[in-house]
Design a protein around this motif. Sequence first.
Motif, PDB file in Angstrom:
ATOM      1  N   LEU A  51      39.092  37.208  40.455  1.00 41.59           N
ATOM      2  CA  LEU A  51      39.755  36.684  41.653  1.00 41.59           C
ATOM      3  C   LEU A  51      40.574  37.751  42.383  1.00 41.59           C
ATOM      4  O   LEU A  51      41.678  37.501  42.868  1.00 41.59           O
ATOM      5  CB  LEU A  51      40.650  35.488  41.302  1.00 41.59           C
ATOM      6  N   ALA A  52      40.004  38.941  42.505  1.00 41.92           N
ATOM      7  CA  ALA A  52      40.717  40.043  43.152  1.00 41.92           C
ATOM      8  C   ALA A  52      41.066  39.719  44.598  1.00 41.92           C
ATOM      9  O   ALA A  52      42.155  40.063  45.081  1.00 41.92           O
ATOM     10  CB  ALA A  52      39.872  41.312  43.082  1.00 41.92           C
ATOM     11  N   LEU A  53      40.159  39.054  45.312  1.00 44.39           N
ATOM     12  CA  LEU A  53      40.431  38.740  46.717  1.00 44.39           C
ATOM     13  C   LEU A  53      41.529  37.694  46.843  1.00 44.39           C
ATOM     14  O   LEU A  53      42.450  37.833  47.657  1.00 44.39           O
ATOM     15  CB  LEU A  53      39.150  38.256  47.398  1.00 44.39           C
ATOM     16  N   ALA A  54      41.438  36.646  46.042  1.00 41.58           N
ATOM     17  CA  ALA A  54      42.461  35.591  46.095  1.00 41.58           C
ATOM     18  C   ALA A  54      43.837  36.161  45.786  1.00 41.58           C
ATOM     19  O   ALA A  54      44.829  35.811  46.450  1.00 41.58           O
ATOM     20  CB  ALA A  54      42.109  34.472  45.124  1.00 41.58           C
ATOM     21  N   TRP A  71      29.472  34.840  58.457  1.00 46.23           N
ATOM     22  CA  TRP A  71      30.247  35.376  57.341  1.00 46.23           C
ATOM     23  C   TRP A  71      31.637  35.742  57.845  1.00 46.23           C
ATOM     24  O   TRP A  71      31.774  36.409  58.873  1.00 46.23           O
ATOM     25  CB  TRP A  71      29.572  36.610  56.771  1.00 46.23           C
ATOM     26  N   HIS A  72      32.663  35.302  57.118  1.00 49.12           N
ATOM     27  CA  HIS A  72      34.041  35.501  57.556  1.00 49.12           C
ATOM     28  C   HIS A  72      34.848  36.219  56.472  1.00 49.12           C
ATOM     29  O   HIS A  72      34.681  35.946  55.281  1.00 49.12           O
ATOM     30  CB  HIS A  72      34.748  34.166  57.790  1.00 49.12           C
ATOM     31  N   ILE A  73      35.750  37.073  56.915  1.00 50.67           N
ATOM     32  CA  ILE A  73      36.870  37.532  56.087  1.00 50.67           C
ATOM     33  C   ILE A  73      38.141  37.042  56.756  1.00 50.67           C
ATOM     34  O   ILE A  73      38.347  37.278  57.948  1.00 50.67           O
ATOM     35  CB  ILE A  73      36.939  39.069  55.971  1.00 50.67           C
ATOM     36  N   LYS A  74      38.997  36.363  55.985  1.00 44.69           N
ATOM     37  CA  LYS A  74      40.336  36.020  56.467  1.00 44.69           C
ATOM     38  C   LYS A  74      41.310  36.874  55.665  1.00 44.69           C
ATOM     39  O   LYS A  74      41.397  36.765  54.441  1.00 44.69           O
ATOM     40  CB  LYS A  74      40.614  34.528  56.285  1.00 44.69           C
ATOM     41  N   GLY A  75      42.019  37.735  56.380  1.00 49.38           N
ATOM     42  CA  GLY A  75      42.889  38.687  55.716  1.00 49.38           C
ATOM     43  C   GLY A  75      44.198  38.080  55.249  1.00 49.38           C
ATOM     44  O   GLY A  75      44.465  36.888  55.463  1.00 49.38           O
ATOM     45  N   ARG A  98      31.146  44.002  52.975  1.00 50.79           N
ATOM     46  CA  ARG A  98      31.460  44.684  51.701  1.00 50.79           C
ATOM     47  C   ARG A  98      32.320  45.926  51.945  1.00 50.79           C
ATOM     48  O   ARG A  98      33.229  46.225  51.165  1.00 50.79           O
ATOM     49  CB  ARG A  98      30.162  45.072  50.990  1.00 50.79           C
ATOM     50  N   GLU A  99      32.052  46.617  53.026  1.00 54.11           N
ATOM     51  CA  GLU A  99      32.856  47.802  53.346  1.00 54.11           C
ATOM     52  C   GLU A  99      34.294  47.410  53.669  1.00 54.11           C
ATOM     53  O   GLU A  99      35.238  48.109  53.272  1.00 54.11           O
ATOM     54  CB  GLU A  99      32.223  48.540  54.532  1.00 54.11           C
ATOM     55  N   GLU A 100      34.469  46.300  54.372  1.00 57.39           N
ATOM     56  CA  GLU A 100      35.818  45.846  54.749  1.00 57.39           C
ATOM     57  C   GLU A 100      36.646  45.447  53.530  1.00 57.39           C
ATOM     58  O   GLU A 100      37.860  45.670  53.499  1.00 57.39           O
ATOM     59  CB  GLU A 100      35.735  44.676  55.730  1.00 57.39           C
ATOM     60  N   ILE A 101      36.009  44.814  52.535  1.00 56.90           N
ATOM     61  CA  ILE A 101      36.786  44.341  51.378  1.00 56.90           C
ATOM     62  C   ILE A 101      36.932  45.410  50.291  1.00 56.90           C
ATOM     63  O   ILE A 101      37.590  45.167  49.279  1.00 56.90           O
ATOM     64  CB  ILE A 101      36.179  43.057  50.755  1.00 56.90           C
ATOM     65  N   GLU A 103      38.763  47.874  50.148  1.00 59.89           N
ATOM     66  CA  GLU A 103      40.153  48.252  49.847  1.00 59.89           C
ATOM     67  C   GLU A 103      40.759  47.347  48.787  1.00 59.89           C
ATOM     68  O   GLU A 103      41.755  47.706  48.151  1.00 59.89           O
ATOM     69  CB  GLU A 103      41.009  48.230  51.103  1.00 59.89           C
ATOM     70  N   TRP A 104      40.166  46.169  48.561  1.00 55.73           N
ATOM     71  CA  TRP A 104      40.657  45.252  47.532  1.00 55.73           C
ATOM     72  C   TRP A 104      39.750  45.223  46.307  1.00 55.73           C
ATOM     73  O   TRP A 104      40.229  45.093  45.197  1.00 55.73           O
ATOM     74  CB  TRP A 104      40.788  43.838  48.100  1.00 55.73           C
ATOM     75  N   THR A 105      38.440  45.333  46.520  1.00 53.78           N
ATOM     76  CA  THR A 105      37.528  45.294  45.373  1.00 53.78           C
ATOM     77  C   THR A 105      36.141  45.764  45.780  1.00 53.78           C
ATOM     78  O   THR A 105      35.734  45.595  46.939  1.00 53.78           O
ATOM     79  CB  THR A 105      37.417  43.877  44.789  1.00 53.78           C
ATOM     80  N   THR A 106      35.430  46.364  44.818  1.00 57.90           N
ATOM     81  CA  THR A 106      34.008  46.689  44.987  1.00 57.90           C
ATOM     82  C   THR A 106      33.174  45.961  43.933  1.00 57.90           C
ATOM     83  O   THR A 106      31.983  46.227  43.795  1.00 57.90           O
ATOM     84  CB  THR A 106      33.766  48.204  44.885  1.00 57.90           C
ATOM     85  N   ASP A 107      33.786  45.045  43.210  1.00 54.95           N
ATOM     86  CA  ASP A 107      33.072  44.288  42.175  1.00 54.95           C
ATOM     87  C   ASP A 107      32.128  43.270  42.815  1.00 54.95           C
ATOM     88  O   ASP A 107      32.311  42.880  43.974  1.00 54.95           O
ATOM     89  CB  ASP A 107      34.073  43.561  41.268  1.00 54.95           C
ATOM     90  N   PRO A 108      31.140  42.807  42.060  1.00 56.28           N
ATOM     91  CA  PRO A 108      30.219  41.796  42.601  1.00 56.28           C
ATOM     92  C   PRO A 108      30.956  40.509  42.967  1.00 56.28           C
ATOM     93  O   PRO A 108      31.937  40.125  42.330  1.00 56.28           O
ATOM     94  CB  PRO A 108      29.241  41.547  41.439  1.00 56.28           C
ATOM     95  N   LEU A 109      30.445  39.845  44.000  1.00 57.96           N
ATOM     96  CA  LEU A 109      30.994  38.562  44.436  1.00 57.96           C
ATOM     97  C   LEU A 109      30.164  37.428  43.851  1.00 57.96           C
ATOM     98  O   LEU A 109      28.944  37.530  43.724  1.00 57.96           O
ATOM     99  CB  LEU A 109      30.991  38.467  45.964  1.00 57.96           C
ATOM    100  N   GLU A 110      30.833  36.337  43.495  1.00 52.98           N
ATOM    101  CA  GLU A 110      30.159  35.174  42.932  1.00 52.98           C
ATOM    102  C   GLU A 110      30.774  33.910  43.513  1.00 52.98           C
ATOM    103  O   GLU A 110      31.881  33.941  44.059  1.00 52.98           O
ATOM    104  CB  GLU A 110      30.269  35.180  41.412  1.00 52.98           C
ATOM    105  N   PRO A 111      30.065  32.768  43.418  1.00 57.64           N
ATOM    106  CA  PRO A 111      30.582  31.527  44.016  1.00 57.64           C
ATOM    107  C   PRO A 111      31.930  31.119  43.440  1.00 57.64           C
ATOM    108  O   PRO A 111      32.148  31.175  42.232  1.00 57.64           O
ATOM    109  CB  PRO A 111      29.499  30.498  43.688  1.00 57.64           C
ATOM    110  N   LEU A 112      32.826  30.709  44.325  1.00 58.63           N
ATOM    111  CA  LEU A 112      34.163  30.276  43.936  1.00 58.63           C
ATOM    112  C   LEU A 112      34.391  28.809  44.283  1.00 58.63           C
ATOM    113  O   LEU A 112      34.879  28.025  43.467  1.00 58.63           O
ATOM    114  CB  LEU A 112      35.206  31.143  44.644  1.00 58.63           C
ATOM    115  N   ALA A 113      34.054  28.424  45.514  1.00 64.91           N
ATOM    116  CA  ALA A 113      34.304  27.053  45.962  1.00 64.91           C
ATOM    117  C   ALA A 113      33.361  26.729  47.115  1.00 64.91           C
ATOM    118  O   ALA A 113      32.841  27.621  47.790  1.00 64.91           O
ATOM    119  CB  ALA A 113      35.753  26.888  46.416  1.00 64.91           C
TER     120      ALA A 113
END
Length: 199
Positions: A51-54, A71-75, A98-101, A103-113
Amino acid sequence: MSPERSVEIEKKFDVHEGTPVPDWTQLSAVARVSAGEDRHLDAAYLDTADLALAHAGVAVRRRTGGPDEGWHIKGPLIHGGRVELVWPLAEDVPDGLREEIAEWTTDPLEPLARIVNDRTVYELLDADGRTVAEFVDDRVRASDLREGIDREWCEWEIELGPAVPDDIEGFFAEVERVALASGARPASSASKLARALGQ
């Protein structure tokens, strides 16, 4: 492709299902309100296993429905606003996202909600027909995909538009007065995603 970029400044309220929407012409800056427009929004939220982004206050979603589907990023929340980036709808995560995020993580993304929202949108207009704010009446169904928990609730959001008065604090004070008098309550969560996850 470069994303669309905007700054979102909004106020949220919890409401009981079926609560009549307020008469927003009670606000000093609002002369009239548009007819409601119904939208069906279906969003899949993604994050890393830890949960690096959260933890950074960031949300990534793929949403269908509405004029800004994609596709959205909410900062993170900074000075009362969030920067939102939007890429066109596609099956896979855009490389630019992926480039935008990174700075917080380069790990794989998986379903959250998953959050499904039946929304009615109203434009709050000034005497010249300019948008002071957008008001939405939301009926939300959410699934926490990691815990297997479903939640439902209703809420109101009011987001500033291009013709918002200079005194934003005063405008939101008026909004709160009208909303609470109409049966709303202060929001119990900072975002739909947080509430979907029981936060």
